[in-house]
Design a protein around this motif. Sequence first.
Motif, PDB file in Angstrom:
ATOM      1  N   SER A   1      11.386  10.384  -1.254  1.00 27.93           N
ATOM      2  CA  SER A   1      12.060   9.560  -0.233  1.00 27.93           C
ATOM      3  C   SER A   1      11.043   8.519   0.201  1.00 27.93           C
ATOM      4  O   SER A   1       9.856   8.845   0.338  1.00 27.93           O
ATOM      5  N   ILE A   2      11.494   7.273   0.432  1.00 28.54           N
ATOM      6  CA  ILE A   2      10.544   6.194   0.728  1.00 28.54           C
ATOM      7  C   ILE A   2      10.973   5.440   1.982  1.00 28.54           C
ATOM      8  O   ILE A   2      12.145   5.095   2.135  1.00 28.54           O
ATOM      9  N   VAL A   3      10.008   5.180   2.860  1.00 33.29           N
ATOM     10  CA  VAL A   3      10.231   4.296   4.010  1.00 33.29           C
ATOM     11  C   VAL A   3       9.354   3.067   3.812  1.00 33.29           C
ATOM     12  O   VAL A   3       8.147   3.185   3.587  1.00 33.29           O
ATOM     13  N   LEU A   4       9.965   1.873   3.885  1.00 35.41           N
ATOM     14  CA  LEU A   4       9.233   0.628   3.624  1.00 35.41           C
ATOM     15  C   LEU A   4       8.927  -0.128   4.910  1.00 35.41           C
ATOM     16  O   LEU A   4       9.749  -0.161   5.821  1.00 35.41           O
ATOM     17  N   PHE A   5       7.751  -0.763   4.925  1.00 40.37           N
ATOM     18  CA  PHE A   5       7.433  -1.770   5.943  1.00 40.37           C
ATOM     19  C   PHE A   5       7.215  -3.075   5.170  1.00 40.37           C
ATOM     20  O   PHE A   5       6.329  -3.152   4.326  1.00 40.37           O
TER      21      PHE A   5
ATOM     22  N   GLY B   1       1.619   9.075  -8.791  1.00 39.21           N
ATOM     23  CA  GLY B   1       1.181   7.787  -8.273  1.00 39.21           C
ATOM     24  C   GLY B   1       2.068   6.664  -8.769  1.00 39.21           C
ATOM     25  O   GLY B   1       3.087   6.902  -9.428  1.00 39.21           O
ATOM     26  N   THR B   2       1.677   5.428  -8.458  1.00 39.33           N
ATOM     27  CA  THR B   2       2.504   4.278  -8.860  1.00 39.33           C
ATOM     28  C   THR B   2       1.669   3.320  -9.727  1.00 39.33           C
ATOM     29  O   THR B   2       1.277   3.705 -10.819  1.00 39.33           O
ATOM     30  N   ALA B   3       1.406   2.106  -9.259  1.00 41.17           N
ATOM     31  CA  ALA B   3       0.787   1.106 -10.143  1.00 41.17           C
ATOM     32  C   ALA B   3      -0.513   1.594 -10.782  1.00 41.17           C
ATOM     33  O   ALA B   3      -0.810   1.261 -11.940  1.00 41.17           O
TER      34      ALA B   3
ATOM     35  N   ALA C   1       0.894  -1.159   0.000  1.00 39.07           N
ATOM     36  CA  ALA C   1       0.000   0.000   0.000  1.00 39.07           C
ATOM     37  C   ALA C   1       0.928   1.203   0.000  1.00 39.07           C
ATOM     38  O   ALA C   1       1.760   1.345   0.899  1.00 39.07           O
ATOM     39  N   ASP C   2       0.831   2.032  -1.021  1.00 37.53           N
ATOM     40  CA  ASP C   2       1.677   3.234  -1.108  1.00 37.53           C
ATOM     41  C   ASP C   2       0.922   4.431  -0.535  1.00 37.53           C
ATOM     42  O   ASP C   2      -0.154   4.790  -1.033  1.00 37.53           O
ATOM     43  N   PHE C   3       1.472   5.035   0.492  1.00 36.84           N
ATOM     44  CA  PHE C   3       0.896   6.263   1.058  1.00 36.84           C
ATOM     45  C   PHE C   3       1.756   7.428   0.579  1.00 36.84           C
ATOM     46  O   PHE C   3       2.945   7.505   0.912  1.00 36.84           O
TER      47      PHE C   3
ATOM     48  N   ASN D   1      14.425  -6.665  -4.995  1.00 38.25           N
ATOM     49  CA  ASN D   1      14.951  -6.919  -3.649  1.00 38.25           C
ATOM     50  C   ASN D   1      13.973  -6.482  -2.556  1.00 38.25           C
ATOM     51  O   ASN D   1      14.365  -5.847  -1.590  1.00 38.25           O
ATOM     52  N   GLU D   2      12.682  -6.821  -2.733  1.00 36.71           N
ATOM     53  CA  GLU D   2      11.710  -6.500  -1.672  1.00 36.71           C
ATOM     54  C   GLU D   2      11.007  -7.763  -1.169  1.00 36.71           C
ATOM     55  O   GLU D   2       9.967  -7.668  -0.516  1.00 36.71           O
ATOM     56  N   THR D   3      11.539  -8.935  -1.538  1.00 37.50           N
ATOM     57  CA  THR D   3      10.985 -10.199  -1.029  1.00 37.50           C
ATOM     58  C   THR D   3      12.146 -11.027  -0.493  1.00 37.50           C
ATOM     59  O   THR D   3      13.316 -10.660  -0.661  1.00 37.50           O
TER      60      THR D   3
ATOM     61  N   LEU E   1      -1.973   1.510  -5.031  1.00 37.90           N
ATOM     62  CA  LEU E   1      -1.273   0.229  -5.166  1.00 37.90           C
ATOM     63  C   LEU E   1       0.178   0.479  -5.545  1.00 37.90           C
ATOM     64  O   LEU E   1       0.463   1.274  -6.440  1.00 37.90           O
ATOM     65  N   GLY E   2       1.094  -0.209  -4.865  1.00 36.76           N
ATOM     66  CA  GLY E   2       2.503  -0.058  -5.202  1.00 36.76           C
ATOM     67  C   GLY E   2       3.315  -1.262  -4.787  1.00 36.76           C
ATOM     68  O   GLY E   2       2.794  -2.367  -4.627  1.00 36.76           O
ATOM     69  N   GLY E   3       4.596  -1.019  -4.552  1.00 42.02           N
ATOM     70  CA  GLY E   3       5.559  -2.101  -4.356  1.00 42.02           C
ATOM     71  C   GLY E   3       6.265  -2.293  -5.687  1.00 42.02           C
ATOM     72  O   GLY E   3       5.626  -2.291  -6.746  1.00 42.02           O
ATOM     73  N   LYS E   4       7.585  -2.431  -5.634  1.00 40.25           N
ATOM     74  CA  LYS E   4       8.318  -2.563  -6.900  1.00 40.25           C
ATOM     75  C   LYS E   4       7.815  -3.766  -7.684  1.00 40.25           C
ATOM     76  O   LYS E   4       7.725  -3.729  -8.915  1.00 40.25           O
ATOM     77  N   GLY E   5       7.471  -4.838  -6.963  1.00 41.34           N
ATOM     78  CA  GLY E   5       6.968  -6.033  -7.642  1.00 41.34           C
ATOM     79  C   GLY E   5       5.642  -5.773  -8.330  1.00 41.34           C
ATOM     80  O   GLY E   5       5.495  -6.028  -9.532  1.00 41.34           O
ATOM     81  N   ALA E   6       4.677  -5.258  -7.571  1.00 40.08           N
ATOM     82  CA  ALA E   6       3.347  -5.003  -8.151  1.00 40.08           C
ATOM     83  C   ALA E   6       3.447  -4.016  -9.307  1.00 40.08           C
ATOM     84  O   ALA E   6       2.800  -4.187 -10.355  1.00 40.08           O
ATOM     85  N   ASN E   7       4.274  -2.976  -9.143  1.00 43.40           N
ATOM     86  CA  ASN E   7       4.421  -1.999 -10.233  1.00 43.40           C
ATOM     87  C   ASN E   7       4.933  -2.679 -11.507  1.00 43.40           C
ATOM     88  O   ASN E   7       4.440  -2.416 -12.603  1.00 43.40           O
ATOM     89  N   MET E   8       5.925  -3.539 -11.355  1.00 46.81           N
ATOM     90  CA  MET E   8       6.488  -4.209 -12.543  1.00 46.81           C
ATOM     91  C   MET E   8       5.490  -5.187 -13.144  1.00 46.81           C
ATOM     92  O   MET E   8       5.413  -5.323 -14.381  1.00 46.81           O
TER      93      MET E   8
ATOM     94  N   GLY F   1      11.021   3.781 -12.855  1.00 48.15           N
ATOM     95  CA  GLY F   1      11.993   2.716 -13.125  1.00 48.15           C
ATOM     96  C   GLY F   1      11.306   1.359 -13.202  1.00 48.15           C
ATOM     97  O   GLY F   1      11.647   0.517 -14.041  1.00 48.15           O
ATOM     98  N   ASP F   2      10.329   1.152 -12.334  1.00 51.49           N
ATOM     99  CA  ASP F   2       9.590  -0.120 -12.344  1.00 51.49           C
ATOM    100  C   ASP F   2       8.819  -0.272 -13.655  1.00 51.49           C
ATOM    101  O   ASP F   2       8.746  -1.371 -14.229  1.00 51.49           O
ATOM    102  N   THR F   3       8.241   0.832 -14.114  1.00 52.34           N
ATOM    103  CA  THR F   3       7.502   0.813 -15.381  1.00 52.34           C
ATOM    104  C   THR F   3       8.448   0.463 -16.528  1.00 52.34           C
ATOM    105  O   THR F   3       8.125  -0.368 -17.389  1.00 52.34           O
TER     106      THR F   3
ATOM    107  N   GLN G   1       3.875  -1.969   3.259  1.00 53.31           N
ATOM    108  CA  GLN G   1       3.497  -0.558   3.105  1.00 53.31           C
ATOM    109  C   GLN G   1       4.710   0.242   2.662  1.00 53.31           C
ATOM    110  O   GLN G   1       5.848  -0.097   3.003  1.00 53.31           O
ATOM    111  N   ALA G   2       4.453   1.322   1.937  1.00 55.24           N
ATOM    112  CA  ALA G   2       5.510   2.282   1.621  1.00 55.24           C
ATOM    113  C   ALA G   2       4.981   3.675   1.942  1.00 55.24           C
ATOM    114  O   ALA G   2       3.863   4.018   1.551  1.00 55.24           O
ATOM    115  N   HIS G   3       5.763   4.433   2.680  1.00 52.33           N
ATOM    116  CA  HIS G   3       5.396   5.824   3.000  1.00 52.33           C
ATOM    117  C   HIS G   3       6.322   6.704   2.164  1.00 52.33           C
ATOM    118  O   HIS G   3       7.546   6.687   2.347  1.00 52.33           O
ATOM    119  N   ILE G   4       5.717   7.405   1.219  1.00 48.64           N
ATOM    120  CA  ILE G   4       6.477   8.075   0.161  1.00 48.64           C
ATOM    121  C   ILE G   4       6.280   9.587   0.272  1.00 48.64           C
ATOM    122  O   ILE G   4       5.156  10.088   0.190  1.00 48.64           O
ATOM    123  N   TYR G   5       7.377  10.299   0.473  1.00 43.67           N
ATOM    124  CA  TYR G   5       7.325  11.765   0.473  1.00 43.67           C
ATOM    125  C   TYR G   5       7.696  12.231  -0.936  1.00 43.67           C
ATOM    126  O   TYR G   5       8.742  11.834  -1.453  1.00 43.67           O
TER     127      TYR G   5
HETATM  128  O1  RIB Z   1       9.701   1.938  -6.923  1.00 40.76           O
HETATM  129  C1  RIB Z   1       8.598   2.516  -6.293  1.00 40.76           C
HETATM  130  C2  RIB Z   1       8.062   1.611  -5.238  1.00 40.76           C
HETATM  131  O2  RIB Z   1       9.005   1.457  -4.208  1.00 40.76           O
HETATM  132  C3  RIB Z   1       6.811   2.111  -4.553  1.00 40.76           C
HETATM  133  O3  RIB Z   1       5.634   1.711  -5.195  1.00 40.76           O
HETATM  134  C4  RIB Z   1       6.956   1.619  -3.130  1.00 40.76           C
HETATM  135  O4  RIB Z   1       5.974   0.707  -2.749  1.00 40.76           O
HETATM  136  C5  RIB Z   1       8.363   1.033  -3.044  1.00 40.76           C
HETATM  137  O5  RIB Z   1       8.356  -0.338  -3.040  1.00 40.76           O
END
Ligand code: RIB
Length: 289
Positions: A103-107, A273-275, A11-13, A136-138, A36-43, A237-239, A91-95
């Motif tokens: 800048s991104i903080v990941l949970f 936004g992302t995905a 979940a991208d905030f 590298n997020e799994t 919706l986000g996450g490098k995996g989901a975006n790709m 980059g994911d796109t 989760q990702a908290h994205i400024y």
């Molecule tokens: O590359 C962007 C992604 O990095 C975001 O969607 C965020 O979830 C983080 O994983």
Amino acid sequence: MAIYNLGSINADFFYHVPHLPGPGETLAATKLTRGLGGKGANMSVAAARAGAHTVHVGAVGHDGHWAADRMMEFGVDTRHISKLPDTPNGQAHIYVDAGGENSIVLFQGANHQIPAETISAALSEASTGDTLLMQNETKDQPEAAKIARELGLYVAYAAAPFEAEAVEAVLPHLDFLILNEVEAEQLEEATGKSPDVLGVTDVIITLGAKGARWLHEGQSRDFPAMPVTPVDTTGAGDTFTGYVLAARDRGLPMEQAIALAMRAGALMVTRQGTADVIPDLKEVDEARF
Ligand code: RIB
């Protein structure tokens, strides 16, 4: 052919801020959105929108079922996304600042609890010539890469978030590696080898506003970036990665795959936004730069 993507789902905030906060600074956001986000989901979404049969291999938490549903709506095969009842979602908290920088903080949440059986069940369906994509997020990337290589899959790794040790763990199994210029230098320091002699068939080094470089069989070829004014660089980059691999999977030569992906990535940085906002093939085709 198909792309199997062992990847994160977040979940991208998005917090829109006048500037990225410094140490000890408290800052009021002008807007907050969730997507919706996450490098995996975006790709996965990018690859599906680029026309490839894309199977996402991952996990959502008890609060993340909406994310798997949304991926399905974007055309991703979600049969191998496990729903973990006792784990919170990633989760990702994205400024994002006024210039589109972030800048991104990941949970990690469910992304680091993907059951090994989920991965093996997905890969048992794969055929020679399919692609395994990872970031590298799994966890369990080296194990998945080894199995995929043995099955004759094209094994692709997006080295993000970058950790030299994580790249080194999958390196012997890779056919494709994508990373940025600084990361390429860091990897060279760690391995003592420049990217063109790592033993990886296709290496792409992204160069930001300067474009991208493809290293293949001792040759190096540069691709210029499209001139755009960035609104939000998150997920661009994911796109790019999803588009390159989808186009390759559909049989395009790598030069054409990269050229198409450059357009998709450029269009993406003009969107917030992302995905949820990754362009489809028609939008990429019709975009004027
Ligand atoms: O590359 C962007 C992604 O990095 C975001 O969607 C965020 O979830 C983080 O994983």
